[in-house]
Enzyme design. Structure first.
Site, short mmCIF file in Angstrom:
data_model
loop_
_atom_site.label_atom_id
_atom_site.label_comp_id
_atom_site.label_asym_id
_atom_site.label_seq_id
_atom_site.Cartn_x
_atom_site.Cartn_y
_atom_site.Cartn_z
N ASP A 128 -7.03 -26.30 17.85
CA ASP A 128 -7.16 -27.28 16.91
C ASP A 128 -6.91 -26.71 15.57
OD1 ASP A 128 -8.05 -28.97 14.93
OD2 ASP A 128 -10.43 -28.49 15.43
N GLU B 115 2.74 1.26 2.94
CA GLU B 115 1.40 2.14 2.64
C GLU B 115 0.08 1.43 2.40
OE1 GLU B 115 2.74 5.18 -0.18
OE2 GLU B 115 4.72 5.69 0.95
N GLU C 26 -3.49 1.21 1.64
CA GLU C 26 -4.69 1.87 1.40
C GLU C 26 -6.03 0.94 1.69
OE1 GLU C 26 -2.38 4.18 -2.31
OE2 GLU C 26 -4.03 2.45 -2.62
N GLU D 126 -7.33 8.94 -0.52
CA GLU D 126 -6.57 8.65 -1.57
C GLU D 126 -7.22 8.85 -2.88
OE1 GLU D 126 -4.13 7.31 -3.23
OE2 GLU D 126 -2.76 7.44 -1.96
N GLU E 136 -5.54 6.36 3.21
CA GLU E 136 -4.43 5.76 3.46
C GLU E 136 -3.86 6.55 4.87
OE1 GLU E 136 -1.35 5.78 0.32
OE2 GLU E 136 0.32 6.71 1.69
N HIS F 94 2.24 0.28 -1.15
CA HIS F 94 3.67 0.57 -1.78
C HIS F 94 4.56 0.18 -0.35
CE1 HIS F 94 1.38 3.59 -4.29
NE2 HIS F 94 1.33 2.53 -4.83
N ARG G 82 6.25 7.08 -10.93
CA ARG G 82 5.41 6.19 -10.17
C ARG G 82 4.84 5.07 -10.97
NH1 ARG G 82 4.17 8.62 -4.93
NH2 ARG G 82 5.09 10.42 -4.66
N GLU H 270 10.97 1.60 -3.08
CA GLU H 270 9.64 1.50 -3.03
C GLU H 270 9.21 0.58 -3.78
OE1 GLU H 270 5.48 4.09 -3.30
OE2 GLU H 270 7.41 4.80 -4.05
N ARG I 10 6.09 -1.08 -5.57
CA ARG I 10 4.93 -0.44 -5.54
C ARG I 10 3.88 -1.45 -5.85
NH1 ARG I 10 4.40 4.92 -5.85
NH2 ARG I 10 2.59 4.69 -7.26
#
Length: 471
Positions: A51, A130, A132, A213, A221, A270, A340, A359, A361
């Site tokens: 359904d 990655e 977390e 982390e 992580e 990330h 970062r 990456e 983030r």
């Protein structure tokens, strides 16, 4: 495996049940189980009915019949069930047209992968998220017309440094925002994470690392080795399943909610990504941070469309409580190597051309991975096709910039409502190759607005009583 091999695999492992799973619109695994004798080769063509009107964001009641068709290449034996059970991830098919369902997230990711190949730009996109998460000892919450509250707790919570505990408070709790990489006894979840890793490996997931982390209260992580986009989206669903199941078995509870703890780091995802063609990496070159022109243009597309694709990469109202300056969440849209605080970072761990990647983030693990990965790929490909310049790199701490300089940098949306507005205005690039349809995008906007934005907006917040009750 093909269909015959999957059936033989079930026999070899003594499976008595078959569990067919698919991902619903918001991103949660759904399942239905059948006695193993119900699974024959015809099921891999004809599918099994269900359904569709009972699945969030999908069919109306007057067109509810749908089919789930198992993909035999995804077969595994569930390690948590008491009785041996064959699990397969399914694609969703319209029983009338026999076409793939346009709102099936897995179908959207597959179409994005096919569009990449058809474009001639590349034949493979590798993705490495990655994700977390938090591990809590307990979690309670409730909302109603007369109340609304939540309460989470952890043996690691810095707020518990002074409480009486059974057997005595033995201390060693991570300080606020100082939870990154401590050894036990501060890190109390080493063995829990290892149990999760071992279970993932048992299911064929390649794991590279696990660690505590930044946040107090059991933030964790586990990093999977990169893989092709569709396979990684499947694996991320398995990853979440394993994390939650192992935590539950050991007397804990795990959540991928981006910001479950006030004044602490939230959980991000990330997402590393790169394009390859003919077995060769396309992001390596002699440009900034060792990037090729194609790689820079891919990042240009990501940055240009980030405010729109945030509706998929950061798809909850809670997501924007993480995307707040000061907690390592990259709200400013900029490119950088190593830095970062930028939303798009070029990792510099290795000089190998094969390791060259971007990456991104800002995504978080509350996303539907099929939709989030597909949206990022489509944004990047738009950058390559239109040679979009990512702008000047920002190789300094964005958070410490003077206000007038920071004001010149584009920023992520500050709310889910704003992200949905951005998606309304900027989604033509997602329609290329019929990857996302207009119907899928409008349904996403309507569902998120009605079921989440408005649902949260209309309810009194507990902190409003702190602020306003005595007015």
């Amino acid at each position: 495996m093909d269909a015959k091999q999957a059936i033989q695999f079930a026999k070899d492992n003594g499976a008595v049940m078959a569990d067919l799973r698919f991902t619903d619109w918001p991103g949660t695994w759904q399942h239905c189980s059948y006695p193993i004798e119900m699974i024959n080769e015809a099921v891999f063509e004809d599918g099994m009915g269900f359904d569709g009107s009972s699945i969030r964001g999908w069919q109306a009641i007057n067109e509810s019949d749908m089919l789930m068709v198992p993909d035999p290449s995804t077969a595994f034996i569930d390690p948590f069930f008491k009785h041996p059970t064959l699990v397969m991830i399914c694609d969703i098919i319209d029983p009338v047209t026999r076409e793939s369902y346009s709102r099936d997230p897995r179908n959207i990711a597959r179409k994005a992968q096919n569009y990449l190949t058809a474009s001639g730009i590349a034949d493979t996109v590798y993705v490495g998220p990655e994700a977390e998460f938090f591990i809590f000892n307990s979690a309670r919450f409730s909302t109603g017309p007369h109340e609304g509250y939540y309460h989470v707790d952890s043996i690691e919570g810095s707020w518990n440094s002074g409480r009486d505990e059974p057997g005595g408070n033995l201390a060693y709790k991570p300080r606020a925002q100082e939870g990154y990489f401590p050894t036990p006894p501060v890190d109390k979840f080493q063995d829990v994470r290892t149990e999760m890793v071992l279970m993932m490996q048992k299911l064929g997931i390649s794991v590279e690392a696990q660690h505590h982390e930044v946040a107090t209260a059991g933030q964790a992580e586990i990093d999977m080795r990169f893989d092709t986009m569709l396979k990684m989206a499947d694996q991320l669903q398995m990853y979440k399943y394993v994390v939650k199941q192992v935590a539950q078995q050991l007397g804990f509870t795990a959540t991928f909610m981006p910001k479950p703890v006030f004044e602490g780091n939230g959980s991000g995802m990330h997402t590393h990504q790169s394009l390859w063609k003919g077995g060769k990496p396309l992001f390596a070159g002699d440009g900034y941070a060792g990037l090729s022109e194609l790689g820079l243009h891919y990042i240009g597309g990501i940055l240009k469309h980030s405010r729109a694709i945030a509706a998929f990469t950061n798809p909850t109202t809670n997501s924007y409580k993480r995307l707040t300056p000061g907690y390592e969440a990259p709200v400013n849209l900029a490119l950088s190597s190593r830095n970062r605080s930028a939303s798009c970072r070029i990792p510099m761990y290795s000089a190998s051309p094969k390791a060259k990647r971007v990456e991104v983030r800002y995504p978080d693990p509350s996303c539907n991975p099929y939709l989030a990965f597909a949206a990022m790929l489509m944004a990047g490909l738009d950058g390559v096709k239109n040679k979009i310049d990512p702008g000047q790199p920002l190789d300094k701490n964005i958070y410490s910039l003077p206000a007038e300089e920071k004001a010149k940098i584009a920023a992520m949306p500050s709310s889910l409502s704003e992200a949905l507005d951005c998606l309304k205005e900027d989604h033509k690039f997602l329609l290329e190759g019929d990857v996302f349809t207009e119907d899928a995008i409008q349904t996403w906007i309507e569902y998120k607005t009605e079921c989440e934005v408005d649902a949260v907006r209309l309810r009194p917040h507990p902190h409003e009583f702190e602020l306003y009750f005595d007015i």
